[in-house]
Motif scaffolding. Sequence first.
Motif, short mmCIF file in Angstrom:
data_model
loop_
_atom_site.label_atom_id
_atom_site.label_comp_id
_atom_site.label_asym_id
_atom_site.label_seq_id
_atom_site.Cartn_x
_atom_site.Cartn_y
_atom_site.Cartn_z
N VAL A 165 1.08 -1.18 0.01
CA VAL A 165 -0.17 -0.08 -0.01
C VAL A 165 0.91 1.20 -0.04
O VAL A 165 1.77 1.33 0.89
N ILE A 166 0.63 2.28 -0.92
CA ILE A 166 1.49 3.44 -0.76
C ILE A 166 0.43 4.30 -1.04
O ILE A 166 -0.68 4.59 -1.63
N ARG A 167 0.82 5.45 -0.18
CA ARG A 167 -0.37 6.70 0.00
C ARG A 167 0.59 7.82 0.36
O ARG A 167 1.58 7.96 0.65
N ALA A 168 0.01 8.96 -0.09
CA ALA A 168 0.58 10.25 0.16
C ALA A 168 0.47 10.70 1.56
O ALA A 168 -0.54 10.28 2.25
N SER A 169 1.60 11.45 2.24
CA SER A 169 1.44 11.86 3.49
C SER A 169 0.27 12.92 3.75
O SER A 169 0.02 13.44 2.86
N THR A 170 0.09 13.47 4.92
CA THR A 170 -0.87 14.39 5.31
C THR A 170 -0.75 15.69 4.35
O THR A 170 -1.70 16.13 4.08
N SER A 171 0.37 16.36 4.34
CA SER A 171 0.66 17.35 3.77
C SER A 171 0.80 17.59 2.11
O SER A 171 1.06 18.73 1.64
N ALA A 172 0.61 16.38 1.46
CA ALA A 172 1.00 16.28 0.07
C ALA A 172 -0.22 16.81 -0.69
O ALA A 172 -1.40 16.62 -0.03
N GLY A 173 -0.29 17.41 -1.57
CA GLY A 173 -1.31 18.04 -2.39
C GLY A 173 -2.18 19.13 -1.77
O GLY A 173 -3.08 19.44 -2.26
N LEU A 174 -1.44 20.02 -1.04
CA LEU A 174 -2.08 21.22 -0.37
C LEU A 174 -2.11 22.23 -1.51
O LEU A 174 -1.29 22.45 -2.15
N TYR A 175 -3.28 22.86 -1.50
CA TYR A 175 -3.38 24.17 -2.32
C TYR A 175 -4.31 25.12 -1.71
O TYR A 175 -5.06 24.67 -0.69
N ASN A 176 -4.43 26.32 -2.10
CA ASN A 176 -4.97 27.35 -1.61
C ASN A 176 -6.48 27.28 -2.42
O ASN A 176 -6.55 27.70 -3.50
#
Length: 196
Positions: free
Chosen positions: A151-162
């Motif tokens: 299983v691979i997943r992005a961490s909490t802060s990945a993909g942040l945008y305003n």
Amino acid sequence: MSGIRITRACKAGNGLLCKRITLGADGRPASDGSPCRMWAGTATRVEVTGASGLADLITGMDASEALILGDHVADSAAIQLVKDREADPAQGLYGRTLSTFRFRPGEPAAVLLAFDRKGLPQAVADRLDAVGGFAGAIAALLPDLSGSAHVIRASTSAGLYNQETGERYPIGGGLHLYLLAKDGADSPRFLRDLQA
């Protein structure tokens, strides 16, 4: 592979148990990890089947929950977690320590490899990019990875945008890679060898 026993922890009062990310005074994301502290709560044994079961468990968790890899020592499915100095297993109160959580010898378990780009020297980032990123580097060390369930997943802060401006923030890039081990008790040795 038989079912994987893992522990699902819930913070007391369903309090936030993940990073809080806000816009700082400079308009850039600011990460606050203080909600990740857990002084009290519950830990419940769950059993998942394979990578798909682990993925379903992870995606079904809310912001007050976290995974503890391995199984807790009690016979009951759920235990009460308290500060380590207040632990008294005879009273059903357990600390978040290695004496409470373990990998059972000979039983399968999930093993976590975590990656974070924060503070990564440019030379290392370039080397990683050249081999296909973190997952590519691990696959080079573990050639059977592509044919193995994981299983691979992005961490909490990945993909942040305003949301207001649409601006994307490249502060993330972290990944969590969960491997499935036949013998969870061998995980510490495996991780030491992989790091070396």
